[in-house]
Design an enzyme around this catalytic site. Structure first.
Site, short mmCIF file in Angstrom:
data_model
loop_
_atom_site.label_atom_id
_atom_site.label_comp_id
_atom_site.label_asym_id
_atom_site.label_seq_id
_atom_site.Cartn_x
_atom_site.Cartn_y
_atom_site.Cartn_z
N HIS A 145 -14.48 -85.90 -66.31
CA HIS A 145 -14.19 -86.19 -67.72
C HIS A 145 -14.80 -85.13 -68.63
O HIS A 145 -14.46 -85.04 -69.81
CB HIS A 145 -14.69 -87.58 -68.12
N HIS A 185 -23.60 -81.21 -72.30
CA HIS A 185 -22.16 -81.26 -72.07
C HIS A 185 -21.45 -81.22 -73.41
O HIS A 185 -22.09 -81.26 -74.46
CB HIS A 185 -21.78 -82.52 -71.28
N HIS A 232 -17.85 -82.51 -75.81
CA HIS A 232 -16.69 -83.37 -76.02
C HIS A 232 -15.69 -82.58 -76.86
O HIS A 232 -16.08 -81.84 -77.76
CB HIS A 232 -17.08 -84.66 -76.74
N GLU A 253 -17.33 -86.34 -81.54
CA GLU A 253 -17.55 -87.78 -81.48
C GLU A 253 -18.13 -88.26 -82.81
O GLU A 253 -17.62 -89.20 -83.41
CB GLU A 253 -18.46 -88.11 -80.31
N HIS A 303 -23.62 -82.16 -76.72
CA HIS A 303 -24.68 -83.16 -76.55
C HIS A 303 -25.72 -82.63 -75.58
O HIS A 303 -25.41 -82.31 -74.43
CB HIS A 303 -24.10 -84.47 -76.00
N THR A 318 -22.14 -92.55 -75.12
CA THR A 318 -20.74 -92.62 -75.56
C THR A 318 -19.77 -92.66 -74.39
O THR A 318 -18.57 -92.56 -74.57
CB THR A 318 -20.39 -91.43 -76.49
#
Length: 257
Positions: A54, A84, A86, A96, A109, A189
């Site tokens: 993901h 990582h 997003h 996010e 993050h 999250t």
């Protein structure tokens, strides 16, 4: 800057400290007791890049206090575990956290755990003060050479489960010079959404080019033996703030992104 979104609680359950949130800068409470962040990075602690299916993680050796975070809103010393990103299916969304209703193309993050109080990351994640995450928003701009060092290795971990050595990476160079921040108590999250995170969202974004962001979407959520499926987006919808207060380390809490 990105699209404007409304708050969406479809992802959460009965818990009231879920993340991410929409940070309204004029409603953030300036807290004069918040300290500057104290960040210590040792590049020798970076170990590998891993495709989780993901997202991808850059993982660190967290068996000692060589790379740690302290001060700011924290009362303990937190050890670096991984970082990582997003992102979204286009350059118009992907972050996010949302600032004054504005979505950014991606978000970094940086994940730490309370090594002063707990014996492992897994144990720390079970407690409200267990983890601390620095969130850094990304905006479209010129190519970021510090990010490029990571992107050049993404083909080595293109499929789910792949990992590749990644050493001597100086994460400090990826952060903005301005470390003013917003902070609140929230959650992971991704599942299991434990409410164990002290969030520290920096008030200054860092650049990423559209071409660099496209490389993120080239990663696959499938293994090398399956039909290729790209990770087009991996961001969670905004959650309700409920009765939480967002605090700011800056007297005038206005978006500087």
């Amino acid at each position: 800057m990105g699209a404007t979104v409304s708050q969406d609680d479809n992802d959460s359950d009965c818990h009231t400290h879920q993340s991410p949130i929409n940070i309204w800068t004029k409603m953030a409470l300036y807290d004069p007791f918040l300290k500057p962040l104290k960040i210590q990075y040792d590049p020798t602690t970076s170990r590998k890049i891993v495709n989780l299916g993901h997202c991808f993680n850059v993982e660190f050796d967290d068996t000692s206090d060589m790379s740690v975070l302290s001060d700011g809103p924290l009362n303990s010393r937190y050890r670096l575990r991984q970082f990582h990103f997003h992102w979204g299916s286009s350059d118009k969304d992907g972050s996010e956290h949302v600032i004054d209703g504005n979505v950014y193309p991606a978000e970094l993050h940086i994940v730490y755990w309370n090594s002063q109080k707990y014996e492992s990351f897994e144990e720390a994640a079970k407690h409200p003060d267990g983890l601390a995450v620095i969130g850094v928003l990304l905006k479209i701009g010129e190519a970021n050479p510090v990010l490029q060092t990571i992107i050049e290795h993404l083909d080595d971990v293109k499929t789910k489960g792949k990992e590749h050595s990644f050493t001597k990476y100086n994460l400090a160079r990826l952060l903005p010079n301005d470390l003013d921040y917003w902070t609140y108590h929230g959650s992971l999250t991704t599942e299991p959404y434990f409410e164990c995170v002290t969030w520290i969202v920096l008030q200054r974004a860092i650049p990423i080019s559209s071409a660099q962001l496209t490389r993120f979407r080239g990663l696959l959520c499938t293994s090398e033996y399956e039909k290729p499926v790209p990770i087009m987006e991996n961001h969670r919808p905004v959650q309700l703030l409920h009765d939480r207060v967002v605090r700011s380390s800056r007297l005038v809490s206005a978006s500087k992104l």
